[in-house]
Write an enzyme that holds these catalytic residues in place. Structure first.
Site, short mmCIF file in Angstrom:
data_model
loop_
_atom_site.label_atom_id
_atom_site.label_comp_id
_atom_site.label_asym_id
_atom_site.label_seq_id
_atom_site.Cartn_x
_atom_site.Cartn_y
_atom_site.Cartn_z
N TYR A 35 0.85 -1.19 0.00
CA TYR A 35 0.00 0.00 0.00
C TYR A 35 0.89 1.24 0.00
O TYR A 35 1.86 1.29 -0.75
CB TYR A 35 -0.98 -0.06 1.19
CG TYR A 35 -2.13 0.88 1.04
CD1 TYR A 35 -2.93 0.85 -0.12
CD2 TYR A 35 -2.43 1.80 2.02
CE1 TYR A 35 -3.98 1.73 -0.28
CE2 TYR A 35 -3.50 2.68 1.87
CZ TYR A 35 -4.27 2.64 0.71
OH TYR A 35 -5.30 3.51 0.56
N LYS A 90 -20.03 -21.06 -8.95
CA LYS A 90 -19.33 -21.03 -10.24
C LYS A 90 -17.92 -20.47 -10.07
O LYS A 90 -16.99 -20.91 -10.75
CB LYS A 90 -20.12 -20.19 -11.24
CG LYS A 90 -19.61 -20.35 -12.65
CD LYS A 90 -20.68 -20.09 -13.68
CE LYS A 90 -20.19 -20.53 -15.05
NZ LYS A 90 -21.17 -20.27 -16.10
#
Length: 430
Positions: A35, A90
């Site tokens: 970050y 899925k």
């Protein structure tokens, strides 16, 4: 099953997917790279050269599974939130079978134009979009518009997945029966997304368009019908047949993408010699497998079920199609890529099946024949046959944006991806 399924999904952590970091985060220096301030450097490089987003982020291995919940897995229009367990499921298949990461996105919008606007705005996030469980006929317009306006592949699995697997199964069925694609009478019961895509693909393997008869909930799409949606107009046939029973005699290939128990043994008996039947309604096919085989012992039959031979399962398609498309950064999934997947599945079926695959299905031996016309979903070789075929078709048709390293190098790359996969704990082991 109900209680086990609910407990499975509710166990902590809730649901079936999570996000995990892929880089070290052990100390303050790691965090300064992940970050602030270190993250600014890739941001600035991407600003100068946008394609570097594929170098410095996960976009090249990230698919968005997107639905509005209007046609969920045989359950119908149950809404976006209720469809989320299916989308998570899925996502698991993408990761398990092809090492692809997924964000599932459920959009609470049924207006096609607004839905298109939302999905199009998500393009910077993903390497590809898997549209899922969107009702017909809106799904045709949604996919076509997004496909034409986005620079990443957009694939509506409900349309094309079943078509690809069915086409592979039909190629092998024709070889086994000695029938020729150009001489077939094909009856398709159902006129939704899957049915229309199946019909289109069949014409690309030699089936004559005028020899395909399609039925919707009102019967045969014939010259007497009025008020037909534009997607059905190409299938208007000059015939007096109005019902499924009327059109069945002499049929070489029946493909059902409709509802259970609409075909009788008497109807099956009227089919042509060496008939082929793909009864794909789930969970119960258009005619029970034992009944169809009893009526015609010479029948080659496939269903959507795993407890009968020849399961037409979309997991044989979408993970590997996206894998190949992502890895050459294809702009679309075109017909050539879909056909390449179908032919790759067809050819794989004819190769000797490893003993571990047979054991996974409690069978002594699996070999090409009437009870084995498409690969088994748990056959790990599918990845190494379908993904390269799709990638090569993308390159051949010029829709790739990065070079293809050649099949041998690409297969090694795929093997390295799958070697990093974690084996999930089986539900049966818990």
């Amino acid at each position: 099953m109900k209680e086990s399924a609910l407990e499975y999904h509710a166990r902590f952590p809730k649901g079936k997917t999570k996000v995990v970091p892929t880089k070290p985060t052990e100390n303050s220096y790691d965090l300064s790279l992940a970050y602030s301030p270190g993250v600014a450097y890739p941001c600035l490089e991407i600003e100068k050269k946008p394609e570097l987003v594929y170098e410095y982020t996960n976009r090249g291995n990230l698919v968005g599974i997107i639905t509005n919940g209007t046609a969920i897995l045989g359950l119908g229009n149950i809404g976006a939130s209720a469809g989320k367990p299916v989308m998570e499921g899925k996502a698991v298949l993408f990761k398990k079978f092809a090492g692809i990461d997924v964000f599932d996105i459920e959009i609470n919008e049924t207006d096609p134009e607004k839905f298109i606007t939302i999905v199009k705005a998500l393009e910077p996030t993903f390497g590809g979009i898997n549209l899922e469980d969107i009702r017909a006929p809106e799904c045709f317009h949604i996919e076509k518009t997004l496909d034409e306006s986005m620079k990443i592949p957009v694939f509506h699995d409900d349309q094309h997945g079943t078509a690809i697997i069915s086409t592979a199964a039909l190629l092998n069925s024709l070889e086994l029966t000695g029938k020729k694609a150009g001489n077939l009478k094909v009856v398709i019961n159902g006129a939704g997304a899957a049915a229309i895509s199946i019909a289109e693909m069949l014409t690309h393997i030699g089936v004559k368009h005028e020899s395909i008869y399609m039925l919707d909930s009102r019967g045969v799409i014939n010259h007497k019908r009025t008020n037909l949606h534009e997607t059905k107009l190409p299938f208007v046939r000059n015939t007096d047949a109005e019902t499924l029973e009327d059109i069945f005699p002499g049929t070489d290939v029946f493909i059902g993408v409709s509802v259970a128990n609409v075909v009788t043994e008497a109807m099956v008996k009227t089919m042509a010699d060496k008939p082929i039947m793909f009864a794909l309604a789930n969970p119960d096919p258009e005619i029970p497998y034992p009944d169809a085989k009893h009526a015609r012992p010479d029948l080659i039959m496939a269903t959507g079920r795993s407890d009968y031979p020849n399961q037409v399962n979309n997991v044989l398609g979408f993970p590997f199609i996206f894998r190949g498309a992502l890895d050459v950064r294809a702009k679309v999934v075109n017909m050539e890529m879909k056909l390449a997947a179908a032919y790759a599945l067809s050819e794989l079926t004819k190769l000797p099946v490893p003993i571990e695959v047979s054991e996974a299905y409690n069978e002594k031996e699996i070999r090409f024949g009437a009870d084995y016309i498409i690969p088994k979903p748990l056959d790990s070789r599918v990845l190494y046959h379908v993904a390269p075929a799709v990638a090569e078709a993308a390159v051949k048709t010029g829709v790739n944006q990065v070079e293809y390293p050649g099949r041998e190098a690409y297969v090694k790359f795929l093997e390295s991806i799958m070697a990093q996969q974690l084996e999930p704990i089986s539900a049966l082991e818990i």
